[in-house]
Every structure is written in structure tokens, then in C-alpha cells.
Scaffold this active site. Sequence first.
Site, PDB file in Angstrom:
ATOM      1  N   SER A  10       0.793  -1.266   0.128  1.00 20.72           N
ATOM      2  CA  SER A  10      -0.040  -0.149   0.028  1.00 20.72           C
ATOM      3  C   SER A  10       0.865   1.437   0.099  1.00 20.72           C
ATOM      4  CB  SER A  10      -0.936   0.016   1.404  1.00 20.72           C
ATOM      5  OG  SER A  10      -1.358   1.413   1.256  1.00 20.72           O
ATOM      6  N   HIS A  35      -1.507  -1.372  -4.013  1.00 20.15           N
ATOM      7  CA  HIS A  35      -2.500  -0.925  -3.544  1.00 20.15           C
ATOM      8  C   HIS A  35      -2.883   0.692  -3.150  1.00 20.15           C
ATOM      9  CE1 HIS A  35      -6.019  -1.899  -0.639  1.00 20.15           C
ATOM     10  NE2 HIS A  35      -5.426  -1.142   0.230  1.00 20.15           N
ATOM     11  N   ASP A  37      -4.661   3.561  -1.534  1.00 14.21           N
ATOM     12  CA  ASP A  37      -5.983   3.898  -0.325  1.00 14.21           C
ATOM     13  C   ASP A  37      -6.388   5.337  -0.452  1.00 14.21           C
ATOM     14  OD1 ASP A  37      -6.129   1.664   1.254  1.00 14.21           O
ATOM     15  OD2 ASP A  37      -3.820   2.184   1.550  1.00 14.21           O
ATOM     16  N   MET A  39      -8.921   8.257   0.409  1.00 10.65           N
ATOM     17  CA  MET A  39      -9.678   8.582   1.583  1.00 10.65           C
ATOM     18  C   MET A  39      -9.962  10.202   1.365  1.00 10.65           C
ATOM     19  SD  MET A  39      -7.256   7.107   4.480  1.00 10.65           S
ATOM     20  CE  MET A  39      -6.367   5.639   4.584  1.00 10.65           C
ATOM     21  N   HIS A  68      -8.638   1.015  -3.188  1.00 12.86           N
ATOM     22  CA  HIS A  68      -9.613   0.807  -2.016  1.00 12.86           C
ATOM     23  C   HIS A  68     -10.188   2.231  -1.868  1.00 12.86           C
ATOM     24  CE1 HIS A  68      -9.401  -0.200   2.451  1.00 12.86           C
ATOM     25  NE2 HIS A  68     -10.841  -0.175   1.863  1.00 12.86           N
ATOM     26  N   MET A  70     -12.277   4.564   0.286  1.00 11.68           N
ATOM     27  CA  MET A  70     -12.718   4.772   1.692  1.00 11.68           C
ATOM     28  C   MET A  70     -13.308   6.207   1.499  1.00 11.68           C
ATOM     29  SD  MET A  70      -9.521   3.115   3.893  1.00 11.68           S
ATOM     30  CE  MET A  70      -8.507   3.256   2.453  1.00 11.68           C
ATOM     31  N   MET A 139     -11.101  -5.851   6.375  1.00  6.80           N
ATOM     32  CA  MET A 139     -10.264  -4.654   7.308  1.00  6.80           C
ATOM     33  C   MET A 139      -9.973  -5.447   8.625  1.00  6.80           C
ATOM     34  SD  MET A 139      -9.742  -2.044   5.291  1.00  6.80           S
ATOM     35  CE  MET A 139      -8.514  -1.310   6.555  1.00  6.80           C
ATOM     36  N   ASP A 177      -6.196  -6.315   4.997  1.00  8.38           N
ATOM     37  CA  ASP A 177      -5.784  -5.063   4.825  1.00  8.38           C
ATOM     38  C   ASP A 177      -5.621  -4.429   6.352  1.00  8.38           C
ATOM     39  OD1 ASP A 177      -4.960  -2.437   4.182  1.00  8.38           O
ATOM     40  OD2 ASP A 177      -6.883  -2.150   2.861  1.00  8.38           O
TER      41      ASP A 177
HETATM   42  C1  DX5 Z   1      -6.002   1.540   6.296  1.00 13.03           C
HETATM   43  C2  DX5 Z   1      -5.595   1.201   4.588  1.00 13.03           C
HETATM   44  C3  DX5 Z   1      -4.543   0.202   4.387  1.00 13.03           C
HETATM   45  C4  DX5 Z   1      -3.307   0.658   5.309  1.00 13.03           C
HETATM   46  C5  DX5 Z   1      -2.481  -0.323   5.714  1.00 13.03           C
HETATM   47  O1  DX5 Z   1      -7.129   2.444   6.114  1.00 13.03           O
HETATM   48  O2  DX5 Z   1      -6.685   0.739   4.003  1.00 13.03           O
HETATM   49  O3  DX5 Z   1      -4.381   0.089   3.204  1.00 13.03           O
HETATM   50  O4  DX5 Z   1      -2.395   1.497   4.133  1.00 13.03           O
HETATM   51  O5  DX5 Z   1      -1.318  -0.226   6.012  1.00 13.03           O
HETATM   52  P1  DX5 Z   1      -0.629  -0.944   7.406  1.00 13.03           P
HETATM   53  O6  DX5 Z   1       0.182  -1.934   6.542  1.00 13.03           O
HETATM   54  O7  DX5 Z   1       0.608   0.106   7.545  1.00 13.03           O
HETATM   55  O8  DX5 Z   1      -1.426  -1.319   8.255  1.00 13.03           O
HETATM   56 ZN    ZN Z   2      -6.374  -0.412   1.984  1.00 16.09          ZN
END
Ligand code: DX5
Ligand code: ZN
Length: 223
Positions: A10, A35, A37, A39, A68, A70, A139, A177
Site C-alpha cells: 500500500s 494497493h 488507499d 480517503m 480501495h 474509503m 479490514m 488490509d
Molecule cells: C488503512 C488502509 C490500509 C493501510 C494498511 O485504512 O486501508 O491499506 O495502508 O497499512 P498498514 O499495513 O500500515 O496497516
Molecule cells: Zn487499503
Amino acid sequence: MKNKKIIAPSILSADFSNLSMQIRNVELGGADVIHCDVMDGQFVPNITFGPIIIEAVRKITKLPIDTHLMIKNPDALLKEFIEAGSNYITVHQEEVIHLNRTINRIKELGAKAGVAINPSTPVSTLTEVLDIVDLVLVMSVNPGFGAQKFIPGTLKKIETLAAIREEKGYNYIIEIDGGINSENIKTVSKAGCNMFVVGWSIFGADNITASTMELKNLITNSN
Ligand code: DX5
Ligand code: ZN
């Protein structure tokens, strides 16, 4: 795909001033997927990036991009994220009201469709879509931030999803994740998981390539 063990770094914890080199380093370590993320500061309390960064990642790597979402109302932006180069689009069950329609729309737009569930959301909320979904993301931290601690209770969900997949002959990928590291990745793999998102344990390490390689070895030799 469901039998393959996939490592998905990620970029949330990557150094964005040097993104291209950081992605090159995980590629050298054997990363299978990147990956991303997304947000929005509303569905989760943090803000990251939008389709522009997906487009940049698309230019940097040939690896599949696993986006992903969010965000609130992901339906409004599916086309943008897919046109930017996402191969997988994952939306959250907690946010999408017409999940069947959204999954089909992602597929029509040419991407693989994933659904994510937060730690407090049971697998049973997905019963009616498991036959059409390409990927289920469990998650193992509350989404919003990297480098959080793995919530052990989520392991049971991986086992449940693996058992249903086996029993019904479904093909979805089971993705984990949050908080994955060299201590717990093997256990998660044995529970039936086959796609592992790793942020901090890769990009926070001194040697990004070596840490990717180490995690990949642990899942490849876990059974
Ligand atoms: C959290 C994200 C994850 C995050 C995981 O909200 O969806 O993808 O980047 O990171 P680590 O491996 O650091 O927990
Ligand atoms: Zn993620």
C-alpha cells in the site's frame, strides 16, 4: 487467482516525493499488485488522493492497481478511478446501499469488483453478493491510517470466507488490509487469505525490496 498468494504493497506509507523509485523497489521485491488507499476525510477521518495519483501510478508500473475507495458515495467516481488505470475497485459495504448494482457497474466499466468490510461489519452482510464479487477485502484495522495494530478477531472472518468459497465453489479473492507484518502474515495466510495489503511493514522498513521479498517468501511457503 484464488489459489495464488498475492502481495499488495500500500503506497499510503510510501515517500510520495520519490514514488516512482519506491514502487520500483517493491517490484524488485516481488510485489504482485499496487494497493492505493483513497480517503476523503468523510467516510474516514483522513484525506489521501484521487484519480490523478492513480494515473501517475499507472505510468510508473505495469502491475495491476488495486484501488480501495474509503469515500462517501463511491458510485459517483467509479468511472474516473477506472479510466485512471485501476484494475480492481473496492467499495465499502457500509457505504454502498445498492451493492449489487455497484458491483455490476464496476464490472461493466471493465474492472474487477471488490467489497470491503470494516472490523465491526460481519461477513453475513455479504451473503447475497458473494456469487458475483471478484474480491472481498477484510479490514483488520479501522480504516483511515497506516501503521495500526492488527485486530486478531478478523482472522475468523477470513476462515468463514474461505469456507464459503470452498463450499459454494466461488472464485473471489480474499484480501486482508491493516497491520500485516512478518509476525502475523503466515497465520493469516493459513486461515485462507490470498491477497495481503502491507503498508508500513514495507515502506517503513530500511530496505523496501528486502521487506517485500521477506513477506512474499512467508506467504509462498506458508502451506
Ligand atoms: C488503512 C488502509 C490500509 C493501510 C494498511 O485504512 O486501508 O491499506 O495502508 O497499512 P498498514 O499495513 O500500515 O496497516
Ligand atoms: Zn487499503
